[in-house]
Design a protein around this motif. Structure first.
Motif, mmCIF file in Angstrom:
data_model
loop_
_atom_site.group_PDB
_atom_site.id
_atom_site.type_symbol
_atom_site.label_atom_id
_atom_site.label_comp_id
_atom_site.label_asym_id
_atom_site.label_seq_id
_atom_site.Cartn_x
_atom_site.Cartn_y
_atom_site.Cartn_z
ATOM 1 N N GLY A 256 1.145 -1.255 0.098
ATOM 2 C CA GLY A 256 -0.201 -0.132 -0.076
ATOM 3 C C GLY A 256 1.428 1.465 0.462
ATOM 4 O O GLY A 256 0.490 2.977 -0.740
ATOM 5 N N GLY A 257 2.034 0.969 0.952
ATOM 6 C CA GLY A 257 2.759 2.255 0.697
ATOM 7 C C GLY A 257 3.520 2.772 -0.317
ATOM 8 O O GLY A 257 4.259 3.804 -0.962
ATOM 9 N N GLY A 265 -0.489 2.555 3.558
ATOM 10 C CA GLY A 265 -0.305 1.612 3.315
ATOM 11 C C GLY A 265 -1.278 1.286 5.468
ATOM 12 O O GLY A 265 -2.159 0.281 5.323
#
Length: 288
Positions: A256-257, A265
Motif C-alpha cells: 500500500g505504501g 498503507g
C-alpha cells in the motif's frame, strides 16, 4: 513497466521482512493471553525497556552489542515474571476491565520512569550498516537481520512449546486450566514461566527494533497498537493466527505504501482489519 515490476517486487519482499518482525512482536502477547487470559496493555512499553537496556549497556557502558542484547532480553524476561507476580496475580480473579486497568497503569509508569531516567530526547545506538543491493532493489541490513532473528525466535519458541516438559505444561494449561492442578501441575509456576517467556520475546523484539529506530519514552505508541490489532485479527491467543495476520498486515503496509504512501498503507491495513471484524469478530483463526 519493467522498473515498476522490480520496485513492486521490492515492496513485497520488504513486506515479508516486516512481517517476520511483527510476527515476533505479536507472539509474546498471544502466548500470554492464550495461557493466562490477560492482555498486557503495557506489552509495547516492555519492548521499550528492552531497547533502553541495550542502549544503556552498549552506548553508555561500552558492552559488546551482542552481550548488551542478551542482557536486555534477560532484563525484560525478569520484568515479565515480576509483572505477573506482583501486578497480575493479585487481580487474576478480578473482572477483565480491572486487569486492563492495572496493566494500563504499568504502561504509564514505565513511560514516566523512562522519561525521568532518559528525558524525551531521541537516542540511537549509532550503528551504521550498508544496505544490501540486489540489482535495482535495495534492502535494509538491520531489517534483514531482524527478519532472520525473528524467524529463529519464533521457531525456537515453537520447539520449546512442543518438545519441552514445561512447554507441554504451558500448552496443556492453556487448554484446560481447571484440570491441570489435578495432574500435579502448579498453575502459578506455569503462569510465571509464561510471563517470563513473553517478556523474553518482548526483549528480543526490542533488540531488533533498536537497530532500526530511535529510542524515546513514547516509542511503544509506534508499534504497540498494530501489535494488538494483529493479535486480534489472528484470533487473540492464537499464535498461528497471529503469525498469519502479521504477514497480511505487513503486505498491506508495504505494498500500500508503494502504490500510495506509507501512511495510506496503514490506513488500508486498518480498513481491512475493520472489515474482517465485521465478518469474523473472533479473528481469522479464533474460536467460535
Amino acid at each position: 513497466m519493467e522498473v515498476f515490476d522490480i520496485f513492486l517486487l521490492e515492496a513485497v519482499l520488504n513486506g515479508i521482512l516486516l512481517g517476520g518482525l511483527l510476527a515476533l512482536l505479536s507472539l509474546g502477547l498471544n502466548l500470554i493471553f492464550g495461557v493466562i487470559d490477560v492482555v498486557w496493555i503495557c506489552y509495547a512499553e516492555m519492548i521499550m525497556v528492552g531497547m533502553y537496556a541495550v542502549y544503556l549497556l552498549h552506548a553508555k557502558y561500552a558492552w559488546p552489542l551482542l552481550l548488551a542484547m542478551a542482557a536486555g532480553i534477560g532484563v525484560v524476561a525478569l520484568l515479565g515474571a515480576a509483572l505477573h507476580r506482583f501486578v497480575i496475580r493479585p487481580v487474576l480473579s478480578a473482572e477483565p476491565i480491572n486487569q486492563l486497568l492495572v496493566t494500563g497503569g504499568v504502561l504509564f509508569f514505565l513511560q514516566a520512569a523512562a522519561t525521568l531516567a532518559f528525558g524525551i530526547e531521541f537516542r540511537n545506538l549509532g550503528v551504521k550498516m550498508t544496505p544490501l543491493a540486489l540489482g535495482e532493489m535495495s534492502f535494509s541490513t538491520p531489517r534483514l537481520i531482524a527478519f532472520a532473528v525473528a524467524v529463529a525466535g519464533v521457531a525456537a519458541t515453537w520447539f520449546f512449546l512442543k518438545r519441552s516438559y514445561i512447554g507441554t505444561a504451558i500448552r496443556a494449561i492453556s487448554q484446560d486450566r481447571q484440570i491441570m492442578p489435578l495432574m500435579g501441575v502448579n498453575p502459578d509456576r506455569i503462569f510465571t514461566v509464561t510471563s517470563a517467556l513473553g517478556g523474553a520475546l518482548a526483549g528480543l523484539g526490542g533488540c531488533l527494533l533498536v537497530l532500526q529506530y530511535d529510542i524515546h519514552p513514547a516509542i511503544g505508541l509506534s508499534f504497540g497498537p498494530i501489535t494488538f490489532l494483529i493479535c486480534v485479527l489472528g484470533g487473540l491467543g492464537n499464535m498461528l493466527g497471529g503469525l498469519i495476520a502479521a504477514f497480511i498486515f505487513a503486505q498491506f503496509i508495504s505494498v500500500g505504501g508503494f502504490f500510495f504512501a506509507v501512511e495510506w498503507g496503514y490506513v488500508i491495513a486498518f480498513v481491512f482489519f475493520i472489515a474482517v471484524m465485521f465478518w469474523r469478530p473472533q479473528g481469522i483463526l479464533g474460536g467460535k
